[in-house]
Every structure is written in C-alpha cells, then in structure tokens.
Design an enzyme around this catalytic site. Structure first.
Site, mmCIF file in Angstrom:
data_model
loop_
_atom_site.group_PDB
_atom_site.id
_atom_site.type_symbol
_atom_site.label_atom_id
_atom_site.label_comp_id
_atom_site.label_asym_id
_atom_site.label_seq_id
_atom_site.Cartn_x
_atom_site.Cartn_y
_atom_site.Cartn_z
ATOM 1 C CG HIS A 156 -1.978 -1.024 1.206
ATOM 2 N ND1 HIS A 156 -3.041 -0.989 0.323
ATOM 3 C CD2 HIS A 156 -2.146 -2.143 1.954
ATOM 4 C CE1 HIS A 156 -3.824 -2.034 0.538
ATOM 5 N NE2 HIS A 156 -3.305 -2.757 1.511
ATOM 6 C CB CYS B 28 -2.415 3.535 -4.293
ATOM 7 S SG CYS B 28 -3.797 2.395 -4.103
#
Length: 212
Positions: A150, A192
């Site tokens: 992440h 991301c």
C-alpha cells in the site's frame, strides 16, 4: 482490481527482456532479484500472491534462490483464515499454487522493515549477517527490484507502521551506483500512486522502471 493474468504476463515478458537482452554485453555478468511484499493481515492476501508469482517467474527464468532476496511480511499459507492451508493462489480460478516447499523466504514477518530493505540495497549490513540475507551484487549485476503493498504520494507503507519515501529510495539507489553495486536496475512497483515513487530518482539512466 488488476486483471491478474494480463498483469503477470506483462511482468513476465518485461522481466524476460530485462534479464536476457544484455546477456551478450561484456559488462553484464549476473542477475539478481529483490522481491518485497510490505503488507500484513489477511485482507492483503493479494500482495503475498503478487510477490510469490514474481518469485516463481524469475526462478523459471534461471535465477537461483542464492541470487533472489525474498521479503514477505505475512505468511498467508499458514493464516488461520486460509480455507486452503499451505497454499497461496494468484487468481480466483485457483489454478496455480504459488506457494510450496521450494519457496525460500529470506526476510519474513517483522524482519520486513524499511531499515532492513535499505541496508540490503546499500550493503550496509552487520558483519554477522547470513549470506542468504545479503545482496552480493557488483558492477556486472542486473537487478530486478519488485515491491508490492500500500502506498500514496511519494511513499510505500511497510507493515502499516512505517514508510519508505521516494527520496529515501532514490538515495539508496544512488548509494548503490556510487558503490558499483549494479550494471542495470529494473524497478517494478505495484501500489497506489506508484509513479510517484520514481520521481526523485537521480542516478544514471541504467535505471528502468515499471509502475502498475
């Protein structure tokens, strides 16, 4: 969600090109891979599946375990929520178990930290560090660095407790260049805002990258 089959086909083809295209060049003499899953907890199962899939691919391309550094923050195969114990699958069809007896994890669980990752890349390790936890590269080495986890604008989380920033990563790669620890690096990151992680790179153009 990514189309997993297309993603891993692309990754495999790019890795094949990177590891093999320069075999005949005098300056390229060996291949290494640093493969890192930075996430814990069951809901991050896909990150473990990602890194194990890349691990299988680079082994299939001929890189031995002695030249692969595998960092896995959680063991999904042994997670009590896993309906198929001792397995990890990289797609819903469950056609391929990417976990098995031949998986050699070098850093596991809470060993997967920003400090250990940066020390691994730069070679700034304690003198008693086992050989299996060292990146023993030189100026003839092509290195695949793959990260999954992440992230956000200019950072990647490790264990949901710390972050490596794009500047820290850029500085580590520059140290590697100054210490002649690579010939070429292929940097691949799946997170991301992945593109923000290479914006600070300032080392020579022998760095290539793929963001997904």
């Amino acid at each position: 969600m990514h189309n997993m089959k297309s993603y891993f086909l692309l990754s495999f083809l790019v890795c094949t090109n990177f590891l093999n295209i320069n075999v005949c060049q005098a300056n390229h003499s060996n291949n290494w891979a640093v493969l890192v899953d930075t996430s814990r907890f069951w809901f991050n199962y896909r990150h473990v599946a990602n890194v194990l899939s890349i691990y299988r691919s680079v082994k299939r391309l001929g890189i031995p375990d002695s030249q692969i550094i595998l960092m896995v923050a959680d063991d999904m195969a042994c997670n009590p929520r896993n309906p198929s114990p001792a397995t990890v699958f990289n797609n819903a069809d469950q056609q391929l178990n990417v976990y098995g007896d031949d998986v050699e994890v070098d850093f596991r669980g809470y060993e997967v930290t920003v400090e250990n990752f940066v020390r691994l890349l730069t070679g700034r390790l304690p003198p008693d560090t086992p050989r299996s936890k060292q990146l023993l590269t030189d100026e003839g080495s092509n290195i695949l660095i793959y990260l999954t986890g992440h992230g956000g604008d200019g950072f990647l989380k490790f264990q949901d407790s710390e972050e490596v920033t794009s500047q820290e990563l850029a500085d580590a790669l520059e140290q590697m260049w100054q210490k002649r620890r690579y010939h070429e690096i292929f940097f691949m990151i799946d997170t991301c805002q992945a593109s923000s992680m290479y914006e600070k790179f300032y080392s020579p153009t022998s760095l290539q990258w793929l963001v997904v």
